[in-house]
Design a protein around this motif. Structure first.
Motif, PDB file in Angstrom:
ATOM      1  N   ASP A 643      32.336  38.308  46.562  1.00  0.00           N
ATOM      2  CA  ASP A 643      31.693  39.539  47.004  1.00  0.00           C
ATOM      3  C   ASP A 643      32.144  39.950  48.403  1.00  0.00           C
ATOM      4  N   LYS A 665      38.004  40.648  41.783  1.00  0.00           N
ATOM      5  CA  LYS A 665      36.741  41.292  41.429  1.00  0.00           C
ATOM      6  C   LYS A 665      35.705  40.921  42.506  1.00  0.00           C
ATOM      7  N   SER A 667      32.486  41.688  42.205  1.00  0.00           N
ATOM      8  CA  SER A 667      31.179  41.566  41.558  1.00  0.00           C
ATOM      9  C   SER A 667      31.302  40.574  40.404  1.00  0.00           C
ATOM     10  N   ASP A 670      31.113  42.445  37.091  1.00  0.00           N
ATOM     11  CA  ASP A 670      32.377  43.093  36.709  1.00  0.00           C
ATOM     12  C   ASP A 670      33.367  42.064  36.179  1.00  0.00           C
ATOM     13  N   ALA A 671      33.391  40.907  36.851  1.00  0.00           N
ATOM     14  CA  ALA A 671      34.316  39.862  36.408  1.00  0.00           C
ATOM     15  C   ALA A 671      33.974  39.405  34.999  1.00  0.00           C
ATOM     16  N   GLN A 673      32.471  41.127  32.596  1.00  0.00           N
ATOM     17  CA  GLN A 673      32.824  42.177  31.635  1.00  0.00           C
ATOM     18  C   GLN A 673      34.324  42.227  31.400  1.00  0.00           C
ATOM     19  N   THR A 674      35.071  42.025  32.467  1.00  0.00           N
ATOM     20  CA  THR A 674      36.533  42.037  32.334  1.00  0.00           C
ATOM     21  C   THR A 674      36.990  40.916  31.413  1.00  0.00           C
TER      22      THR A 674
END
Length: 762
Positions: A643, A665, A667, A670-671, A673-674
Motif C-alpha cells: 500500500d 498493486k 491494494s 485489487d491484487a 481480483q487480478t
C-alpha cells in the motif's frame, strides 16, 4: 509450648500451695471451735454441778436456820437417833410426852449431818458440816475444808474445786456458816458471838451425770464440726477446682493468643486514649525490626516512627475516631524500620468504649504491604513497558517503511556510482545511516521483547566502536571517554543488538555517576583466560573470554545497596533518570550469553563493571569474506503488493534490475481480483503484511484457495500476527523483515522459485 507448660505447672503448684494452706487453716479453725465447744461443754457440766451444789447448800442452810429458829427439833429416841451425847449441857435434851414417849433434841448441826448421810445413801451427794472449833469428832475437816475454813476467816465467801473422792470426780462447794442467836443455845459455851464464822458446810456433787450429758453434747458437736469441716473442705476443693480450671483455660487462651501474636506476620496495637499507652504485639515490633523490649509502649513511639508526610493526615483520622466522628478507619502510611528504611503499612482500626468506665480504646492491626507496593510498582512499570512495546511496534512498522526506500535507493545508487567517487562515498554514508536506523528499530523491538534474539558470531569491538561513536555526541565534552580496546579480540556467539544494549547501559550508568561532579569514563576490551580459581564463585567455565570493562571516577556504590544493584526496579538515580531496569537487563542478557558480570567499587574513587562472555573456539571462528558476486537473478513474473507506493516502486526497481517482470498493486483487493482473472499469469507473489481492507496473511490465504502452488513471500516492518514460523504454518514460502536490502530480496526470491515442489504454470 514448653513455656506454656511451665506456666501452667507453676500455677498448679501455686494453687496447690494456696489450697493446702487454706485447708490447714480451715481445719485449724474448725478444730479450734471444736476445742472451744468441748471446753464449753465441760465447763457447763461443772456449772450445772455448781448450781446443784449451791442449791443443796442453800437448802441445808434454810432448814438448818428453821431448826435454829425453833431451837432444834425433837424426835423419838431410837437406835438410829439416840440422845446426842454432845448436848449434855442442854437441860432439855430429853423430854417425855404426855403419852409417855421419850423424845430427844436434834439440834441443827446434828440434823444437817443426818440429812447428809441420807443424801449420800440416796443420791451420792456428799455433805459435811465442819468447823475449826468443832464439838463432834465426826465433823473433823479434811485438808481442803481446812483451807476453805481459813479462807472464810479471811473474808472469802465461797470455795469450790473439782476433786477425786474415792476415785470419782466430784464438784466440791463450801460456804461459811455464821453464828445466829439461836445457835448459842448449843454453842454458847464455845464463846461464839452472833455474826461470827462458826464453820462451814461443804457439798460434793458427783460430776458423772453432768459429764455424761456433756459427753453427749461433745459427741454431737464433734459430728457437727466434722460435718462443717468436710463441707468446707469440699467447698474449698470445688472452688479451687473451678478456679484452677478457669485459670488453666485463661492461661491456655492467653498462651494461644500469645502464640498467634508471636506467629502472626501482622502487627496488633491496643491504644488507651486516656493514658496514651499502647500495647504493641511482638509481630508489630518484628515488622519494624525491634526486639520484645523495645520500643516504648507509648503514643510518642508511633509519632516518632511515622513518616512526616503521612503524620498529619493520619493524626486527623485518628482524632476523628477518638471524637467518635467515625467508629473505624483504614489507612495506608509509612513507618521507619529500625535500620532506617521506610515500611509501607496498611492500618485497620476500630473504636471501643467501655460501658462501665467510659474509657475509650482504639484497637487495630498493621500489615506490612511493602511487597504489595513493590508488585504494584512493578505492574505499573510493566504496563508502561507494554505501552512502550505497543508504541515500538507501531514505530517499527512505519519507520521501516520509511527506511526501505532510503536503504534500497542507496543500494541501487551504489551499483550505479563509480568506486572512489565523492558521490559514492556520500551514498555509502546514507546507506550506513539507514542500516543503523534499521538496527535501532530492531533494538527497540528487542527491548520491548517483540523480536527474536538471533545469535551469530560477532566482534564486540565493532559494536563497541559504534556505541562510542553514538554516545560521544550525547555525552558532554568535559567528560573524557578513554578507550583501551583490543582490536583483534576474538568472536563471541551473541546477538549484536543485545550486546549493543549492554554497552549502552553500562556507559550511560557511568556517565550518570560522573555527570554532576565531572570525571572520566574508561571503556576497555581484551581477551582474558580465566582459570578455575577465577570462576569458582560464578557459572563461568575456565577458558578464554572477552572481558568488557566500563569504569567511572564517580562516588562509588554504598556497601548497604551493593547487593541490590542487579534487582529489577532498584535505582538510586534521581526521579526521571532511570527506571531501575538497566542493570537488571544487562545482567539478564549476560546470563543469556553464558557470561557473568562483576563489579569493583570504592567510595569516593569510582566503580568498574566487567562483563565476561566466552569466546568462540579459534577453529570455529575463521571468517570468510565472500567475493562480491552478482545477485541471483531470473526472468519470472512477480506480483508485488504494497500500500506504500514508494516502497512498491523501489521493490519493482530492484526486481527489474535482477531481470524479473514485476506488476505493482497498491491494494490487496485489487491484487486478489487480478489473480482471480488470470490465475496463471504470475510465478510469485510478494505482499506487504499490514495493508488496509485485507492484510497480507489473509490475501495469501485467499490466493492459496485457487492457486495452492503459487509461492508467496510476506514482507513486514513489524506485526504481532506474523513471523517466520507462523508464515511457514500458513504455507507461505518466504518471510522478509523490512527494510529489505537487495541481496536479501534476491536470495529469498530465488530460494522460493527454485524449490523442488514448485513448477511454473504453462
Amino acid at each position: 509450648m514448653f513455656k506454656r507448660i511451665r506456666t501452667v505447672k507453676n500455677y498448679s503448684i501455686g494453687i496447690r500451695h494456696i489450697a493446702g494452706t487454706l485447708i490447714v487453716a480451715w481445719t485449724l479453725v474448725i478444730t479450734g471451735f471444736l476445742i472451744w465447744e468441748i471446753r464449753v461443754q465441760k465447763q457447763a457440766a461443772i456449772n450445772f454441778a455448781r448450781t446443784e451444789a449451791i442449791g443443796t447448800y442453800n437448802k441445808d442452810l434454810v432448814y438448818r436456820r428453821w431448826a435454829t429458829l425453833h431451837g432444834g427439833v425433837y424426835v423419838p429416841i431410837t437406835e438410829k437417833y439416840p440422845p446426842n451425847p454432845y448436848l449434855k449441857n442442854v437441860s432439855d435434851r430429853e423430854i417425855l410426852t404426855p403419852s409417855g414417849k421419850r423424845l430427844t433434841l436434834v439440834n441443827p448441826a446434828y440434823m444437817t449431818r443426818q440429812v447428809h448421810e441420807l443424801a449420800l445413801n440416796q443420791y451420792s451427794w456428799r455433805g459435811h458440816i465442819t468447823s475449826l472449833n468443832l464439838i463432834r469428832p465426826q465433823n473433823q475437816a479434811d485438808e481442803w475444808e481446812k483451807t476453805a475454813l481459813h479462807s472464810f476467816s479471811a473474808g472469802q465467801k465461797e470455795v469450790y474445786a473439782v476433786s477425786l473422792i474415792e476415785g470419782k470426780k466430784y464438784f466440791r462447794l463450801m460456804r461459811p456458816i455464821y453464828v445466829e442467836k439461836g445457835c448459842l443455845k448449843c454453842h454458847g459455851f464455845q464463846d461464839y458471838k452472833v455474826g461470827e464464822v462458826r464453820g462451814g458446810i461443804s457439798v460434793s456433787v458427783p460430776l458423772a451425770p453432768y459429764n455424761a450429758i456433756a459427753s453427749k453434747q461433745i459427741i454431737k458437736s464433734i459430728f457437727i464440726h466434722l460435718t462443717i469441716l468436710l463441707l468446707g473442705l469440699a467447698g474449698l476443693g470445688a472452688a479451687f477446682f473451678i478456679i484452677s480450671r478457669n485459670h488453666r483455660k485463661r492461661l491456655l487462651v492467653e498462651a494461644r493468643f500469645k502464640r498467634a501474636m508471636d506467629a502472626s506476620q501482622d502487627g496488633l496495637f491496643d491504644w488507651d486514649l486516656e493514658s496514651k499507652k499502647i500495647y504493641f504485639s511482638p509481630g508489630w515490633k518484628r515488622m519494624l525490626g525491634y526486639g520484645p523490649d523495645e520500643p516504648l509502649d507509648d503514643f510518642s513511639t508511633w509519632e516518632t516512627l511515622t513518616h512526616p508526610d503521612d503524620a498529619e493526615s493520619f493524626r486527623v483520622m485518628m482524632n476523628e475516631v477518638a471524637e467518635e466522628k467515625r467508629d473505624r478507619f483504614k489507612k495506608e502510611f509509612r513507618m521507619r524500620h529500625k535500620n532506617g528504611h521506610w515500611v509501607d503499612i496498611l492500618s485497620r482500626a476500630t473504636l471501643y468504649r467501655d460501658k462501665h468506665t467510659g474509657r475509650v480504646r482504639i484497637v487495630g492491626t498493621h500489615v506490612d504491604i511493602s511487597e504489595r507496593k513493590q508488585i504494584e510498582k512493578k505492574l505499573r512499570q510493566a504496563q508502561k513497558m507494554e505501552s512502550i512495546g505497543n508504541l515500538a511496534s507501531g514505530i517499527a512498522h512505519d519507520f521501516n517503511n520509511i527506511l526501505f526506500p532510503v536503504i534500497g535507493m542507496s543500494e541501487l545508487l551504489l551499483e550505479d556510482l563509480a568506486h572512489g567517487s565523492a558521490e559514492r562515498k556520500s551514498v555509502e554514508e546514507i546507506f550506513k545511516a539507514g542500516k543503523r536506523g534499521s538496527d535501532l528499530v530492531k533494538q527497540i523491538l528487542a527491548f520491548s521483547r517483540q523480536s527474536e534474539h538471533r545469535m551469530a558470531p560477532i566482534r564486540i569491538q565493532n559494536v563497541l566502536k559504534d556505541v562510542l561513536k553514538l554516545l560521544r555526541s550525547t555525552i558532554p565534552s568535559d567528560i573524557e571517554i578513554k578507550q583501551d580496546i583490543q582490536s583483534d579480540c576474538g568472536l563471541i556467539m551473541a546477538n549484536s543488538t543485545q550486546i549493543h544494549q549492554v554497552i549502552m547501559n553500562l556507559i550511560t550508568n557511568a556517565f550518570h555517576a560522573v555527570e554532576k561532579s565531572g570525571g572520566s569514563i574508561c571503556v576497555g576490551l581484551k581477551e582474558k583466560f580465566l582459570q578455575n580459581s577465577d570462576v569458582f564463585d560464578s557459572d563461568l567455565k575456565p577458558g578464554y573470554h572477552a572481558a568488557l570493562s566500563v569504569s567511572d571516577t564517580g562516588q562509588g556504590i554504598p556497601p548497604e545497596i551493593s547487593d541490590n544493584i542487579f534487582d529489577p526496579y532498584f535505582t538510586t538515580k534521581d526521579q526521571g533518570k532511570g527506571t531501575g531496569l538497566g542493570l537488571s537487563i544487562v545482567h539478564g542478557i549476560v546470563q543469556e550469553h553464558h557470561g557473568d558480570i562483576k563489579f569493583n567499587t570504592e567510595i569516593g574513587t569510582g566503580t568498574t563493571f566487567i562483563v565476561y562472555i566466552p569466546l568462540m573456539n579459534k577453529t570455529d571462528t575463521n571468517e570468510t569474506i565472500e567475493d562480491p558476486a552478482a545477485h541471483p537473478a531470473g526472468n519470472e513474473r512477480i506480483l508485488l503488493v504494497d500500500d506504500e507506493e514508494s516502497v512498491a516502486k523501489l521493490g519493482k526497481l530492484m526486481l527489474n534490475r535482477l531481470g524479473y517482470h514485476v506488476t505493482i498493486k497498491n491494494s490487496s483487493l485489487d491484487a486478489l481480483q487480478t489473480l482471480k482473472r488470470n490465475p496463471d499469469s504470475f510465478d510469485l507473489v510478494i505482499t506487504d503484511m499490514t495493508m488496509p481492507n485485507m492484510t497480507g496473511d489473509k490475501l495469501a490465504k485467499e490466493i492459496m484457495e485457487f492457486r495452492p502452488d503459487l509461492p508467496i513471500i510476506i514482507c513486514t516492518g513489524f506485526s504481532e500476527r506474523i513471523n517466520q514460523e507462523k508464515a511457514e504454518t500458513f504455507g507461505i514460502k518466504g518471510f522478509l523483515m523490512k527494510p529489505v536490502v537487495k541481496s536479501d530480496l534476491a536470495q529469498m526470491v530465488r530460494k522460493v522459485l527454485d524449490e523442488p515442489d514448485y513448477s511454473p504454470p504453462h
